[in-house]
Scaffold this active site. Structure first.
Site, PDB file in Angstrom:
ATOM      1  N   LYS A 195       0.855  -1.186   0.000  1.00 61.20           N
ATOM      2  CA  LYS A 195       0.000   0.000   0.000  1.00 61.20           C
ATOM      3  C   LYS A 195       0.890   1.235   0.000  1.00 61.20           C
ATOM      4  O   LYS A 195       1.718   1.421   0.890  1.00 61.20           O
ATOM      5  CB  LYS A 195      -0.903  -0.015   1.232  1.00 61.20           C
ATOM      6  CG  LYS A 195      -1.776   1.226   1.343  1.00 61.20           C
ATOM      7  CD  LYS A 195      -2.780   1.124   2.468  1.00 61.20           C
ATOM      8  CE  LYS A 195      -3.556   2.430   2.597  1.00 61.20           C
ATOM      9  NZ  LYS A 195      -4.572   2.364   3.648  1.00 61.20           N
ATOM     10  N   ARG A 205     -10.540  10.097   1.959  1.00 59.53           N
ATOM     11  CA  ARG A 205     -10.359  10.663   3.301  1.00 59.53           C
ATOM     12  C   ARG A 205     -11.498  11.599   3.639  1.00 59.53           C
ATOM     13  O   ARG A 205     -11.877  11.739   4.800  1.00 59.53           O
ATOM     14  CB  ARG A 205      -8.996  11.329   3.399  1.00 59.53           C
ATOM     15  CG  ARG A 205      -7.918  10.258   3.343  1.00 59.53           C
ATOM     16  CD  ARG A 205      -6.527  10.788   3.505  1.00 59.53           C
ATOM     17  NE  ARG A 205      -5.572   9.694   3.335  1.00 59.53           N
ATOM     18  CZ  ARG A 205      -4.274   9.852   3.190  1.00 59.53           C
ATOM     19  NH1 ARG A 205      -3.770  11.074   3.203  1.00 59.53           N
ATOM     20  NH2 ARG A 205      -3.490   8.815   3.051  1.00 59.53           N
ATOM     21  N   ARG A 217       1.151  10.050   5.837  1.00 61.02           N
ATOM     22  CA  ARG A 217       1.275   8.627   6.165  1.00 61.02           C
ATOM     23  C   ARG A 217       2.575   8.029   5.620  1.00 61.02           C
ATOM     24  O   ARG A 217       2.699   6.813   5.497  1.00 61.02           O
ATOM     25  CB  ARG A 217       0.089   7.864   5.588  1.00 61.02           C
ATOM     26  CG  ARG A 217      -1.276   8.340   6.046  1.00 61.02           C
ATOM     27  CD  ARG A 217      -2.271   7.192   6.034  1.00 61.02           C
ATOM     28  NE  ARG A 217      -3.662   7.579   5.943  1.00 61.02           N
ATOM     29  CZ  ARG A 217      -4.354   8.168   6.912  1.00 61.02           C
ATOM     30  NH1 ARG A 217      -3.767   8.507   8.047  1.00 61.02           N
ATOM     31  NH2 ARG A 217      -5.635   8.457   6.740  1.00 61.02           N
ATOM     32  N   LYS A 248      -2.206  -1.507  -3.840  1.00 61.66           N
ATOM     33  CA  LYS A 248      -3.064  -0.328  -3.778  1.00 61.66           C
ATOM     34  C   LYS A 248      -2.248   0.940  -3.831  1.00 61.66           C
ATOM     35  O   LYS A 248      -1.256   1.015  -3.109  1.00 61.66           O
ATOM     36  CB  LYS A 248      -3.839  -0.383  -2.453  1.00 61.66           C
ATOM     37  CG  LYS A 248      -4.735   0.795  -2.210  1.00 61.66           C
ATOM     38  CD  LYS A 248      -5.266   0.741  -0.811  1.00 61.66           C
ATOM     39  CE  LYS A 248      -6.052   2.022  -0.562  1.00 61.66           C
ATOM     40  NZ  LYS A 248      -6.406   2.184   0.813  1.00 61.66           N
ATOM     41  N   SER A 274     -10.208   5.695  -4.585  1.00 67.46           N
ATOM     42  CA  SER A 274     -11.137   6.818  -4.719  1.00 67.46           C
ATOM     43  C   SER A 274     -10.707   7.858  -5.759  1.00 67.46           C
ATOM     44  O   SER A 274     -11.520   8.314  -6.550  1.00 67.46           O
ATOM     45  CB  SER A 274     -11.331   7.483  -3.354  1.00 67.46           C
ATOM     46  OG  SER A 274     -10.081   7.882  -2.809  1.00 67.46           O
TER      47      SER A 274
HETATM   48  C1  PBG Z   1      -7.548   3.242   5.620  1.00 66.54           C
HETATM   49  C2  PBG Z   1      -7.797   3.166   4.168  1.00 66.54           C
HETATM   50  C3  PBG Z   1      -7.603   4.137   3.170  1.00 66.54           C
HETATM   51  C4  PBG Z   1      -8.103   3.589   1.983  1.00 66.54           C
HETATM   52  C5  PBG Z   1      -8.548   2.316   2.276  1.00 66.54           C
HETATM   53  N1  PBG Z   1      -8.331   2.056   3.615  1.00 66.54           N
HETATM   54  C6  PBG Z   1      -7.105   5.526   3.276  1.00 66.54           C
HETATM   55  C7  PBG Z   1      -5.704   5.825   3.566  1.00 66.54           C
HETATM   56  O1  PBG Z   1      -4.856   4.941   3.789  1.00 66.54           O
HETATM   57  O2  PBG Z   1      -5.419   7.007   3.629  1.00 66.54           O
HETATM   58  C8  PBG Z   1      -8.161   4.297   0.653  1.00 66.54           C
HETATM   59  C9  PBG Z   1      -9.260   3.869  -0.256  1.00 66.54           C
HETATM   60  C10 PBG Z   1      -9.503   4.781  -1.402  1.00 66.54           C
HETATM   61  O3  PBG Z   1      -8.850   5.812  -1.610  1.00 66.54           O
HETATM   62  O4  PBG Z   1     -10.430   4.453  -2.172  1.00 66.54           O
HETATM   63  N2  PBG Z   1      -6.265   3.198   6.027  1.00 66.54           N
END
Ligand code: PBG
Length: 323
Positions: A195, A205, A217, A248, A274
Site C-alpha cells: 500500500k 479521506r 502517512r 493499492k 477513490s
Molecule cells: C484506511 C484506508 C484508506 C483507503 C482504504 N483504507 C485511506 C488511507 O490509507 O489514507 C483508501 C481507499 C480509497 O482511496 O479508495 N487506512
C-alpha cells in the site's frame, strides 16, 4: 512483398475478436466498498466521490440485497463512528458500527455475499492516523494489539474476511494469531500488502473522514517510487499468514500488480481507489470521456496486469453494463 502474417485477420469482426480475447472482466472479480456512518439517519452523498454514499446502519440490509441482486459477490465495509478518540476505541468495540453492520448483512443474505471488513484505526482516531501516536510518531508495536482486537470483533460478528490496511509491521501475524486462538481459523486475511503513500486516496479521506490531523502517512505507507520493496512487503505478509495480497492503488501500480502476481502466484487483489474513481467520474459527467468504455478499459487493464479481484466503486455500474 506483402506481409504473410496479418495481425488484422483476427480483428475483423466482433466475434473473431472475442474468440482471441485474453482477459475478461467478470462480475465475480468485483468487490464493492461501502461506507457506514453511525451518525446518519439517511444516506448522504459523498461530495468528493460522485455517485457514492455514506449509509446509515438502517439501510445496510437493502444495500446487501441490492449487491446480491446485481451479482456482485463481495463488499468491503468502512465504518465511520459517532465518537473518535486518541486510541480509536470504537474500532475494537464489539458493539461498534462495523460488527453491527456485519451481523445485519449476514443475517439478511448469509453466504450470498462475501463480507470483508477494513481493519484500520484511521477512521476511529481523532488524529486520523492509522496507529497510536507517541512523540508525534505512529507507534508500531502497541498498535498491533488494537488491530488484532479490531479484527477479532469483526470475525466474531461474522465477517468472512478481514483486510488490514494500516501498514504496521507484523499486523498480519498478530491478526492470524488472535483469530486462531479464538477459533476463527477459517476467517480469511486479505492484506493491503503493498500500500503506497498516495495522493489518489484524497477523496476517500473526505468520504471516511480520516484525513490525518498532522503530517502524512509516509512513515508507514510505501514510497511510490519503489517496487522491489513491494515484493518484500508481500513476501512478509504471506509468511505471516495472508491468504490474499493486495496492491493499492491500482492504476499507477499495474507494474507492481504484475510483479507480485508473477513472483508469488497468490490470489491477488487490486484496489481501484477513490482518486482513480473520481477522476473518471468527473470527466465523464462533464461529457469529456465515455464513462463505460473508460471504466471497462481501466478495470480490464488491472486484470491483464494480473489482478484476480478488484475493489472498485464502479462495481454497480459495471454490473449494469455487463448485463
Ligand atoms: C484506511 C484506508 C484508506 C483507503 C482504504 N483504507 C485511506 C488511507 O490509507 O489514507 C483508501 C481507499 C480509497 O482511496 O479508495 N487506512
Amino acid at each position: 512483398m506483402f506481409p504473410k502474417r496479418r495481425m488484422r485477420r483476427l480483428r475483423r469482426t466482433g466475434l473473431l475478436r472475442s474468440m482471441v480475447r485474453e482477459n475478461r472482466l467478470n462480475m465475480e472479480d468485483l468487490i464493492f466498498p461501502i461506507f457506514i456512518d453511525e451518525t446518519l439517519e439517511e444516506r448522504r452523498p459523498i461530495e468528493s466521490m460522485p455517485g457514492q454514499y455514506r449509509l446509515p446502519l438502517g439501510e445496510i440490509r437493502d444495500e446487501a440485497l441490492e449487491l446480491v441482486s446485481l451479482g456482485i459477490p463481495a463488499a468491503i465495509l468502512f465504518g465511520i463512528p459517532a465518537e473518535k478518540d486518541e486510541v480509536g476505541s470504537e474500532a475494537y468495540n464489539p458493539e461498534g458500527i462495523i460488527p453491527q453492520a456485519v451481523a445485519e448483512i449476514k443475517d439478511e443474505v448469509g453466504d450470498d455475499l462475501v463480507v470483508i471488513t477494513d481493519v484500520c484505526l484511521c477512521e476511529y482516531t481523532d488524529h486520523g492516523h492509522c496507529g497510536l501516536i507517541e512523540d508525534d510518531y505512529v507507534q508500531n508495536d502497541p498498535t498491533l494489539e488494537l488491530l488484532a482486537k479490531e479484527a477479532l470483533s469483526h470475525a466474531e460478528a461474522g465477517a468472512d474476511m478481514v483486510a488490514p490496511s494500516d501498514m504496521m509491521d507484523g499486523r498480519v501475524d498478530a491478526i492470524r494469531t488472535i483469530l486462531d486462538d479464538n477459533g476463527f481459523t477459517d476467517t480469511i486475511i486479505m492484506s493491503y500488502a503493498a500500500k503506497y503513500a498516495s495522493a489518489f486516496y484524497g477523496p476517500f479521506r473526505d468520504a471516511a473522514d480520516s484525513t490525518p490531523a498532522f503530517g502524512d502517512r509516509k512513515s508507514y505507507q510505501m514510497d511510490p517510487a519503489n517496487s522491489d520493496e513491494a515484493l518484500l512487503e508481500v513476501a512478509l505478509d504471506i509468511e505471516e499468514g495472508a491468504d490474499i495480497v493486495m496492491v493499492k492503488p491500482a492504476l499507477s501500480y499495474l507494474d507492481v500488480i504484475r510483479r507480485v502476481k508473477e513472483e508469488f502466484g497468490m490470489p491477488t487483489a487490486a484496489y481501484n481507489v477513490s482518486g482513480e474513481y473520481t477522476m473518471v467520474k468527473v470527466a465523464a459527467r462533464k461529457g469529456y470521456i465515455d464513462e463505460e468504455r473508460i471504466v471497462m478499459e481501466l478495470l480490464t487493464s488491472m486484470k491483464r496486469a494480473g489482478a484476480d479481484m478488484i475493489l472498485t466503486y464502479h462495481a454497480k455500474d459495471v454490473a449494469r453494463w455487463l448485463e
